[in-house]
Design a protein around this motif. Structure first.
Motif, PDB file in Angstrom:
ATOM      1  N   GLU A   3     -14.102  -7.336  -2.023  1.00 33.13           N
ATOM      2  CA  GLU A   3     -15.472  -7.632  -2.428  1.00 33.13           C
ATOM      3  C   GLU A   3     -15.488  -7.817  -3.935  1.00 33.13           C
ATOM      4  OE1 GLU A   3     -17.718  -4.245  -1.150  1.00 33.13           O
ATOM      5  OE2 GLU A   3     -16.768  -2.918  -2.577  1.00 33.13           O
ATOM      6  N   SER A   4     -16.409  -8.606  -4.399  1.00 35.16           N
ATOM      7  CA  SER A   4     -16.543  -8.833  -5.823  1.00 35.16           C
ATOM      8  C   SER A   4     -17.524  -7.807  -6.385  1.00 35.16           C
ATOM      9  CB  SER A   4     -17.064 -10.250  -6.068  1.00 35.16           C
ATOM     10  OG  SER A   4     -17.211 -10.479  -7.445  1.00 35.16           O
ATOM     11  N   LEU A   5     -17.125  -7.138  -7.451  1.00 41.53           N
ATOM     12  CA  LEU A   5     -17.984  -6.188  -8.134  1.00 41.53           C
ATOM     13  C   LEU A   5     -18.052  -6.612  -9.595  1.00 41.53           C
ATOM     14  CD1 LEU A   5     -19.608  -3.541  -7.798  1.00 41.53           C
ATOM     15  CD2 LEU A   5     -17.526  -2.315  -8.427  1.00 41.53           C
ATOM     16  N   ASN A   6     -19.218  -7.061 -10.019  1.00 43.24           N
ATOM     17  CA  ASN A   6     -19.398  -7.597 -11.376  1.00 43.24           C
ATOM     18  C   ASN A   6     -18.424  -8.735 -11.661  1.00 43.24           C
ATOM     19  OD1 ASN A   6     -21.432  -5.694 -11.915  1.00 43.24           O
ATOM     20  ND2 ASN A   6     -19.894  -4.183 -12.489  1.00 43.24           N
ATOM     21  N   GLY A   7     -18.154  -9.562 -10.650  1.00 39.90           N
ATOM     22  CA  GLY A   7     -17.267 -10.712 -10.809  1.00 39.90           C
ATOM     23  C   GLY A   7     -15.793 -10.386 -10.725  1.00 39.90           C
ATOM     24  N   ILE A   8     -15.447  -9.138 -10.456  1.00 38.87           N
ATOM     25  CA  ILE A   8     -14.039  -8.733 -10.385  1.00 38.87           C
ATOM     26  C   ILE A   8     -13.676  -8.392  -8.953  1.00 38.87           C
ATOM     27  CG2 ILE A   8     -12.325  -7.027 -11.129  1.00 38.87           C
ATOM     28  CD1 ILE A   8     -13.994  -6.710 -13.702  1.00 38.87           C
ATOM     29  N   LYS A   9     -12.556  -8.944  -8.499  1.00 44.38           N
ATOM     30  CA  LYS A   9     -12.010  -8.626  -7.183  1.00 44.38           C
ATOM     31  C   LYS A   9     -10.672  -7.926  -7.386  1.00 44.38           C
ATOM     32  CE  LYS A   9     -13.269 -11.468  -3.705  1.00 44.38           C
ATOM     33  NZ  LYS A   9     -13.120 -12.626  -2.829  1.00 44.38           N
ATOM     34  N   LYS A  10     -10.343  -7.000  -6.480  1.00 43.35           N
ATOM     35  CA  LYS A  10      -9.090  -6.254  -6.618  1.00 43.35           C
ATOM     36  C   LYS A  10      -8.293  -6.330  -5.330  1.00 43.35           C
ATOM     37  CE  LYS A  10     -10.762  -3.271 -10.167  1.00 43.35           C
ATOM     38  NZ  LYS A  10     -10.500  -2.095 -10.916  1.00 43.35           N
ATOM     39  N   LEU A  11      -6.992  -6.529  -5.484  1.00 51.00           N
ATOM     40  CA  LEU A  11      -6.042  -6.510  -4.374  1.00 51.00           C
ATOM     41  C   LEU A  11      -4.988  -5.452  -4.675  1.00 51.00           C
ATOM     42  CD1 LEU A  11      -5.145 -10.264  -3.656  1.00 51.00           C
ATOM     43  CD2 LEU A  11      -6.262  -8.668  -2.112  1.00 51.00           C
ATOM     44  N   ILE A  12      -4.568  -4.759  -3.640  1.00 43.21           N
ATOM     45  CA  ILE A  12      -3.472  -3.806  -3.787  1.00 43.21           C
ATOM     46  C   ILE A  12      -2.181  -4.512  -3.390  1.00 43.21           C
ATOM     47  CG2 ILE A  12      -2.469  -1.668  -2.900  1.00 43.21           C
ATOM     48  CD1 ILE A  12      -5.389  -0.712  -2.447  1.00 43.21           C
ATOM     49  N   VAL A  13      -1.163  -4.371  -4.210  1.00 40.17           N
ATOM     50  CA  VAL A  13       0.168  -4.860  -3.863  1.00 40.17           C
ATOM     51  C   VAL A  13       0.954  -3.622  -3.451  1.00 40.17           C
ATOM     52  CG1 VAL A  13       2.240  -6.047  -4.660  1.00 40.17           C
ATOM     53  CG2 VAL A  13       0.002  -6.751  -5.526  1.00 40.17           C
ATOM     54  N   ALA A  14       1.512  -3.656  -2.246  1.00 39.10           N
ATOM     55  CA  ALA A  14       2.181  -2.473  -1.700  1.00 39.10           C
ATOM     56  C   ALA A  14       3.612  -2.778  -1.294  1.00 39.10           C
ATOM     57  CB  ALA A  14       1.408  -1.969  -0.478  1.00 39.10           C
ATOM     58  N   ASP A  15       4.437  -1.737  -1.346  1.00 36.18           N
ATOM     59  CA  ASP A  15       5.774  -1.799  -0.754  1.00 36.18           C
ATOM     60  C   ASP A  15       5.599  -1.348   0.686  1.00 36.18           C
ATOM     61  OD1 ASP A  15       7.304  -2.550  -3.041  1.00 36.18           O
ATOM     62  OD2 ASP A  15       7.036  -0.513  -3.807  1.00 36.18           O
ATOM     63  N   VAL A  16       5.935  -2.227   1.627  1.00 36.69           N
ATOM     64  CA  VAL A  16       5.721  -1.953   3.044  1.00 36.69           C
ATOM     65  C   VAL A  16       7.056  -2.014   3.785  1.00 36.69           C
ATOM     66  CG1 VAL A  16       4.500  -2.681   5.136  1.00 36.69           C
ATOM     67  CG2 VAL A  16       3.410  -2.967   2.898  1.00 36.69           C
ATOM     68  N   VAL A  17       7.346  -0.954   4.534  1.00 36.87           N
ATOM     69  CA  VAL A  17       8.540  -0.935   5.374  1.00 36.87           C
ATOM     70  C   VAL A  17       8.214  -1.741   6.623  1.00 36.87           C
ATOM     71  CG1 VAL A  17      10.161   0.480   6.680  1.00 36.87           C
ATOM     72  CG2 VAL A  17       9.211   1.330   4.520  1.00 36.87           C
ATOM     73  N   VAL A  18       8.801  -2.920   6.709  1.00 40.12           N
ATOM     74  CA  VAL A  18       8.520  -3.811   7.833  1.00 40.12           C
ATOM     75  C   VAL A  18       9.410  -3.449   9.022  1.00 40.12           C
ATOM     76  CG1 VAL A  18       8.544  -6.204   8.569  1.00 40.12           C
ATOM     77  CG2 VAL A  18       7.697  -5.628   6.310  1.00 40.12           C
ATOM     78  N   GLY A  19      10.693  -3.254   8.802  1.00 42.97           N
ATOM     79  CA  GLY A  19      11.602  -2.837   9.872  1.00 42.97           C
ATOM     80  C   GLY A  19      11.601  -3.768  11.067  1.00 42.97           C
ATOM     81  N   SER A  20      11.620  -3.187  12.267  1.00 42.77           N
ATOM     82  CA  SER A  20      11.637  -3.992  13.494  1.00 42.77           C
ATOM     83  C   SER A  20      10.212  -4.453  13.811  1.00 42.77           C
ATOM     84  CB  SER A  20      12.219  -3.192  14.661  1.00 42.77           C
ATOM     85  OG  SER A  20      11.445  -2.031  14.882  1.00 42.77           O
ATOM     86  N   ILE A  21      10.075  -5.726  14.150  1.00 38.98           N
ATOM     87  CA  ILE A  21       8.742  -6.300  14.349  1.00 38.98           C
ATOM     88  C   ILE A  21       8.518  -6.732  15.794  1.00 38.98           C
ATOM     89  CG2 ILE A  21       8.539  -7.052  11.955  1.00 38.98           C
ATOM     90  CD1 ILE A  21       9.179  -9.919  12.926  1.00 38.98           C
ATOM     91  N   CYS A  22       7.246  -6.711  16.188  1.00 35.26           N
ATOM     92  CA  CYS A  22       6.838  -7.227  17.496  1.00 35.26           C
ATOM     93  C   CYS A  22       5.564  -8.033  17.293  1.00 35.26           C
ATOM     94  CB  CYS A  22       6.606  -6.094  18.491  1.00 35.26           C
ATOM     95  SG  CYS A  22       5.244  -4.999  18.065  1.00 35.26           S
ATOM     96  N   LEU A  23       5.249  -8.884  18.237  1.00 36.57           N
ATOM     97  CA  LEU A  23       4.037  -9.682  18.161  1.00 36.57           C
ATOM     98  C   LEU A  23       2.833  -8.801  18.471  1.00 36.57           C
ATOM     99  CD1 LEU A  23       3.017 -12.560  17.669  1.00 36.57           C
ATOM    100  CD2 LEU A  23       3.188 -12.941  20.133  1.00 36.57           C
ATOM    101  N   GLY A  24       1.882  -8.777  17.556  1.00 33.07           N
ATOM    102  CA  GLY A  24       0.700  -7.950  17.738  1.00 33.07           C
ATOM    103  C   GLY A  24      -0.348  -8.637  18.599  1.00 33.07           C
ATOM    104  N   HIS A  25      -1.247  -7.837  19.158  1.00 33.78           N
ATOM    105  CA  HIS A  25      -2.393  -8.368  19.914  1.00 33.78           C
ATOM    106  C   HIS A  25      -3.522  -7.343  19.873  1.00 33.78           C
ATOM    107  CE1 HIS A  25      -1.468  -5.737  23.347  1.00 33.78           C
ATOM    108  NE2 HIS A  25      -0.203  -6.079  23.133  1.00 33.78           N
ATOM    109  N   ARG A  26      -4.716  -7.790  20.171  1.00 35.89           N
ATOM    110  CA  ARG A  26      -5.932  -6.994  20.017  1.00 35.89           C
ATOM    111  C   ARG A  26      -5.899  -5.668  20.779  1.00 35.89           C
ATOM    112  NH1 ARG A  26     -10.421  -8.267  17.720  1.00 35.89           N
ATOM    113  NH2 ARG A  26     -10.169 -10.515  17.828  1.00 35.89           N
ATOM    114  N   GLN A  27      -5.307  -5.607  21.935  1.00 38.25           N
ATOM    115  CA  GLN A  27      -5.294  -4.390  22.743  1.00 38.25           C
ATOM    116  C   GLN A  27      -4.179  -3.413  22.365  1.00 38.25           C
ATOM    117  OE1 GLN A  27      -5.491  -7.541  24.306  1.00 38.25           O
ATOM    118  NE2 GLN A  27      -7.708  -7.389  24.390  1.00 38.25           N
TER     119      GLN A  27
END
Length: 132
Positions: A56-80
């Motif tokens: 969200e913009s607050l006084n014209g400023i937007k913020k994003l977090i850059v994170a180190d994420v352990v991805v490891g083994s992946i699977c296809l996600g779905h809503r359920q």
């Protein structure tokens, strides 16, 4: 494998992610306001413009977090997907993604799988060309 990924959230949530004794991402609380199209958990993206849609913009400023994420083994996600499925070795996958061949969205359910590294602020600039 650890990847640098973007995470967008509202300004009020940022201090609980980056400061304090119990700081960090809270996968069990994630998606409560934005949905969980690839399953329950904390969402990250390799594309800043995707994560930026959750800021969200607050006084014209937007913020994003850059994170180190352990991805490891992946699977296809779905809503359920409330819980990451078991692999053939009876261990759970580490991460759900939007596309197995070329993932850009990553969903983690383990509190220890992501660490906020940077807080990036933007002022009326376009972030769609930024990616890791």
């Amino acid at each position: 494998m650890v990847r640098k990924l973007f995470h967008g959230t509202k300004h009020a949530a940022i201090p609980s992610i980056i400061q304090g004794v119990d700081a960090g991402f809270k996968p069990l609380l994630s998606g409560s306001r934005t949905g969980d199209i690839y399953g329950k958990g904390s969402y990250f993206s390799s594309r800043a413009n995707y994560s930026d849609t959750y800021t969200e913009s607050l006084n014209g400023i937007k913020k994003l977090i850059v994170a180190d994420v352990v991805v490891g083994s992946i699977c296809l996600g779905h809503r359920q997907m409330d819980l990451l499925p078991l692999r053939c070795d009876d261990k759970r996958y580490d991460c759900a993604v939007d596309n197995i061949a070329n993932p850009t969205i990553f969903v983690i359910q383990d509190v220890a799988a992501a660490y906020p590294s940077y807080l990036m602020s933007t002022i009326s600039c376009r972030s769609e060309n930024l990616s890791f």
